[in-house]
Design an enzyme around this catalytic site. Structure first.
Site, PDB file in Angstrom:
ATOM      1  N   GLY A   1      15.431 -67.408 -37.984  1.00  0.00           N
ATOM      2  CA  GLY A   1      15.665 -66.842 -39.339  1.00  0.00           C
ATOM      3  C   GLY A   1      16.993 -66.794 -39.710  1.00  0.00           C
ATOM      4  N   HIS A   2      17.497 -65.755 -38.885  1.00  0.00           N
ATOM      5  CA  HIS A   2      18.929 -65.227 -39.392  1.00  0.00           C
ATOM      6  C   HIS A   2      19.904 -66.433 -38.982  1.00  0.00           C
ATOM      7  CE1 HIS A   2      17.207 -61.226 -37.670  1.00  0.00           C
ATOM      8  NE2 HIS A   2      17.658 -60.999 -39.188  1.00  0.00           N
TER       9      HIS A   2
ATOM     10  N   LYS B   1      12.475 -64.434 -47.059  1.00  0.00           N
ATOM     11  CA  LYS B   1      11.536 -63.816 -46.483  1.00  0.00           C
ATOM     12  C   LYS B   1      11.755 -62.265 -47.099  1.00  0.00           C
ATOM     13  CE  LYS B   1       9.436 -61.642 -42.834  1.00  0.00           C
ATOM     14  NZ  LYS B   1      10.117 -60.598 -42.805  1.00  0.00           N
ATOM     15  N   ASP B   2      12.680 -61.867 -47.710  1.00  0.00           N
ATOM     16  CA  ASP B   2      12.807 -60.551 -48.388  1.00  0.00           C
ATOM     17  C   ASP B   2      13.196 -60.898 -49.871  1.00  0.00           C
ATOM     18  OD1 ASP B   2      12.885 -58.341 -46.005  1.00  0.00           O
ATOM     19  OD2 ASP B   2      14.136 -60.123 -45.462  1.00  0.00           O
TER      20      ASP B   2
ATOM     21  N   HIS C   1      17.220 -63.775 -34.722  1.00  0.00           N
ATOM     22  CA  HIS C   1      16.193 -64.796 -34.379  1.00  0.00           C
ATOM     23  C   HIS C   1      16.536 -66.145 -35.315  1.00  0.00           C
ATOM     24  CE1 HIS C   1      14.624 -63.718 -38.148  1.00  0.00           C
ATOM     25  NE2 HIS C   1      14.166 -62.580 -37.611  1.00  0.00           N
TER      26      HIS C   1
ATOM     27  N   GLY D   1      20.644 -57.191 -37.144  1.00  0.00           N
ATOM     28  CA  GLY D   1      20.434 -57.500 -35.604  1.00  0.00           C
ATOM     29  C   GLY D   1      19.367 -57.943 -35.112  1.00  0.00           C
TER      30      GLY D   1
ATOM     31  N   GLY E   1      17.790 -64.329 -46.856  1.00  0.00           N
ATOM     32  CA  GLY E   1      16.679 -65.133 -46.973  1.00  0.00           C
ATOM     33  C   GLY E   1      15.555 -64.544 -47.871  1.00  0.00           C
TER      34      GLY E   1
ATOM     35  N   GLN F   1      14.242 -58.343 -52.231  1.00  0.00           N
ATOM     36  CA  GLN F   1      15.675 -57.915 -51.950  1.00  0.00           C
ATOM     37  C   GLN F   1      16.797 -58.744 -52.608  1.00  0.00           C
ATOM     38  OE1 GLN F   1      17.125 -56.493 -48.110  1.00  0.00           O
ATOM     39  NE2 GLN F   1      17.618 -58.479 -47.896  1.00  0.00           N
TER      40      GLN F   1
END
Ligand code: AMP
Length: 281
Positions: free
Chosen positions: A36-37, A149-150, A34, A31, A147, A153
């Site tokens: 990116g999501h 970004k991680d 933004h 949640g 993403g 992960q």
């Protein structure tokens, strides 16, 4: 757009859609959404018949209680943003719905989960695997979107699926980092930054872009990491937790003095806010 809080109702709905041969794209999030999501949601909508987004701040992946309590939450704004952006189904369970009993599973994934975030946030990836494996079992997506970004992960989730979910058929799709126009990687945590800290945060991506140029011009690993450390140290608001140049698939240190097929991963405290970023070489 349909919103589900209960697992059983969501599963029934998805079963019906599957029986109509609809493909399902899935975007797990915590949640405070933004762009990116939203870039993941748009990609899922393009490649699947139905797009499912989960919103769940997963307590088991927080190794720091204050970080969990401070994590930004705004479900109504999230629902409104998703409604406008190609999402068909939202899954927003409570903690009790996701974990009716405590999850005691231990995921043993070896070195890919032990370096970098695994080292500095002990237990973090175990919690990520707990929640993602549950979500995958509930949603059974054809494709799941994450993403870069991680960055680590994604590698950890791929390893988890290979080892612990051998019958899972979904594809793990990795999507590029979405940045502000000035370079800062979008993150839910950016809301914690004061205007001054926001200005300082800019140095993180700027440093990474410069580091990539150095690598393109045949700088050594040591020259690049020395530059990054100096650059981050030049701003009084920033404190480097780690910078690593790692193999882009295994996330392990690379032997070659001149990095290629590598990723630079960096974690910096900007005041009390922990920011992560990375760049592929
Ligand atoms: P989070 O809500 O932070 O757990 O993120 C949910 C998903 O969105 C994860 O797969 C993230 O990697 C992805 N994501 C977060 N920020 C960005 C970004 N700036 N660009 C692309 N993907 C992102």
């Amino acid at each position: 757009m349909e919103i589900y809080k209960e697992t059983s109702l969501l599963k029934q709905r998805l079963q019906k859609l599957r029986s109509q041969s609809k493909s399902i794209g899935f975007v797990p999030t915590m949640g405070a959404l933004h762009q990116g999501h939203i870039s993941l949601v748009e990609r899922a909508a393009k490649e699947n018949d139905i797009t499912v987004v989960s919103i769940f701040v997963n307590p088991t992946q927080f190794n720091n209680k204050e970080d969990l309590e401070k994590y930004p939450r705004d479900p109504d704004a999230d629902f409104a943003l998703l409604e406008k952006n190609s999402c068909d189904i939202v899954f927003a369970p409570t903690v009790d719905e996701m974990y009716p009993t405590p999850d005691t599973r231990v995921f043993s994934l070896g070195s890919v989960a032990e370096v970098m975030e695994g080292k500095y946030r002990p237990g973090h990836f175990n919690g990520v695997c707990q929640v993602v494996s549950r979500l995958f079992n509930i949603v059974e997506p054809n494709r799941a979107y994450f993403g870069q970004k991680d960055y680590q992960q994604i590698a950890v989730i791929k390893a988890m699926v290979r080892k612990y979910m051998p019958t899972f058929k979904g594809e793990i799709v990795s999507c590029p980092i979405k940045r502000e126009s000035d370079g800062l990687a979008l993150s839910s945590r950016n809301v914690h930054l004061s205007p001054e800290q926001r200005q300082s945060a800019l140095l993180i991506s700027k440093t990474l872009f410069e580091a990539k140029k150095m690598a393109d011009n045949k700088a050594t690993q040591k020259q690049i990491t020395d530059f990054i450390k100096r650059s981050i140290a030049s701003d009084a608001n920033l404190c480097l937790e780690y910078v690593e140049i790692a193999d882009k698939d295994t996330l392990q240190p690379i032997a070659n003095e001149y990095p290629k097929n590598a990723v630079i991963c960096i974690t910096v405290y900007d005041g009390k806010t922990r920011l992560i970023d990375n760049i592929l070489l």
